[in-house]
Design an enzyme around this catalytic site. Structure first.
Site, PDB file in Angstrom:
ATOM      1  CD  GLU A  33     -24.864 -43.559 -41.966  1.00 48.88           C
ATOM      2  OE1 GLU A  33     -25.193 -42.429 -41.555  1.00 48.88           O
ATOM      3  OE2 GLU A  33     -23.951 -44.220 -41.452  1.00 48.88           O
ATOM      4  CE1 TYR A 116     -22.672 -38.343 -41.971  1.00 51.03           C
ATOM      5  CE2 TYR A 116     -24.886 -39.231 -42.247  1.00 51.03           C
ATOM      6  CZ  TYR A 116     -23.640 -39.287 -41.657  1.00 51.03           C
ATOM      7  OH  TYR A 116     -23.339 -40.297 -40.789  1.00 51.03           O
ATOM      8  CG  ASP A 134     -21.688 -36.969 -37.548  1.00 50.87           C
ATOM      9  OD1 ASP A 134     -20.536 -36.543 -37.251  1.00 50.87           O
ATOM     10  OD2 ASP A 134     -22.225 -37.915 -36.944  1.00 50.87           O
ATOM     11  CB  CYS A 189     -15.146 -35.260 -28.365  1.00 49.53           C
ATOM     12  SG  CYS A 189     -14.694 -33.515 -28.531  1.00 49.53           S
ATOM     13  CB  CYS A 196     -10.964 -33.885 -21.695  1.00 48.14           C
ATOM     14  SG  CYS A 196     -11.956 -32.677 -22.627  1.00 48.14           S
ATOM     15  CB  CYS A 199      -9.770 -37.649 -25.250  1.00 44.63           C
ATOM     16  SG  CYS A 199      -9.503 -37.324 -27.026  1.00 44.63           S
ATOM     17  CB  CYS A 204      -7.199 -31.941 -27.634  1.00 43.34           C
ATOM     18  SG  CYS A 204      -8.741 -31.020 -27.877  1.00 43.34           S
TER      19      CYS A 204
END
Length: 290
Positions: A33, A116, A134, A189, A196, A199, A204
């Site tokens: 991370e 975070y 994030d 995305c 799209c 997806c 959406c």
């Protein structure tokens, strides 16, 4: 948002990233991370694998010098992250039994661990039901839930509340959904060219509204060429490639177009504790000046 559909998609399609495999410890998740902050996955993965082999537990890193850690960091950028991780390793080794805590509040007390990172470790290492937000997650929520092309300015309170509202009550499923939201934003995305058609979400709000354009100020593109950050990187490259002190005259050669900027960058490295100056006036990575 249909969390079941998204979780199922993630379980089928998630990228095989090394820190997602079984047997990865909380410490190793923490390393990933920290490395992934502002650095692409492709650059992080091979270095992370090397670090796990070299420093599988915090005490192993704590026993190494700061210079060793900075040198191993290579070109991941923002080397202060490496220095803070070295500090964090020492705290974990001395005060936490060489283990990374699982709760957010304790994680937040560690050097270099922010909101975070603490939630990411709690979620991805220990499977806790905590919102992990994030840039990718903010963008997915903005589009799928609120019908906006861009999420706008960050707001910790709003962003965490928006994301937590999507998490199912089942703890294990909630942790997987957090990873799925992040994965969706990273591979489908995306900011500039969202796919799209690929997806998995059955609905959406942004697509249903006709994919309206962002109506706020354009996103700022962070430049690199010619910045102090670039000069800092060039100076660090010289110091990482040399064992021991380097004369100032050698460092002067890395950036001749603006000596004032070069000296400012070098001074900032000294202030950040990444570089030290010897009594003879030479420069070295932190820990190698004597």
């Amino acid at each position: 948002m249909d969390s079941e559909v998204l979780v199922s998609w993630y379980r089928r399609e998630a990228r095989d990233l090394p820190w997602r495999r079984s047997g990865v410890s909380g410490w190793q998740i923490l390393m990933s991370e920290v490395m992934l902050q502002q650095t692409p996955v492709a650059r992080v993965a091979p270095i992370w694998v090397e670090w796990v082999q070299r420093w599988p537990v915090p005490s192993a890193m704590a026993a190494s010098s700061r210079a060793d850690v900075l040198r191993a960091w290579g070109k991941l950028g923002y080397p202060r992250r490496a220095a803070r991780l070295h500090d964090c390793a020492a705290v974990l080794a001395e005060h936490h039994g060489d283990e990374t805590p699982s709760d957010v509040e304790t994680l937040l007390t560690l050097p270099g661990v922010g909101a975070y990172t603490a939630r990411a470790v709690a979620c991805f290492a220990y499977g806790q039901r905590v919102p992990v937000v994030d840039t990718n997650v903010r963008r997915v929520v903005a589009r799928a839930v609120h019908g906006r092309a861009e999420p706008g300015n960050p707001s910790t309170t709003r962003d965490l509340a928006d994301t937590e509202a999507l998490l199912p009550e089942d703890v294990a499923t909630a942790a997987t959904l957090s990873a799925a939201l992040m994965e969706l934003g990273a591979v489908i995305c995306s900011a500039r060219n969202p796919a799209c058609a690929d997806c998995p979400l059955p609905s959406c709000a942004w697509v249903e509204a006709g994919r309206p354009a962002h109506d706020g100020p354009p996103r700022k593109v962070q430049k690199f060429a010619g910045t102090d950050r670039q000069v800092r990187g060039k100076l660090m490259d010289v110091l990482r490639s040399t064992m021991g002190p380097v004369e100032k005259s050698e460092l002067d050669l890395v950036w001749t177009t603006d000596p004032g900027q070069r000296d400012r960058a070098l001074n900032s490295l000294l202030v950040d504790g990444l570089v030290e100056q010897t009594s003879a006036g030479a420069f070295a990575l932190a820990g190698e000046g004597s």
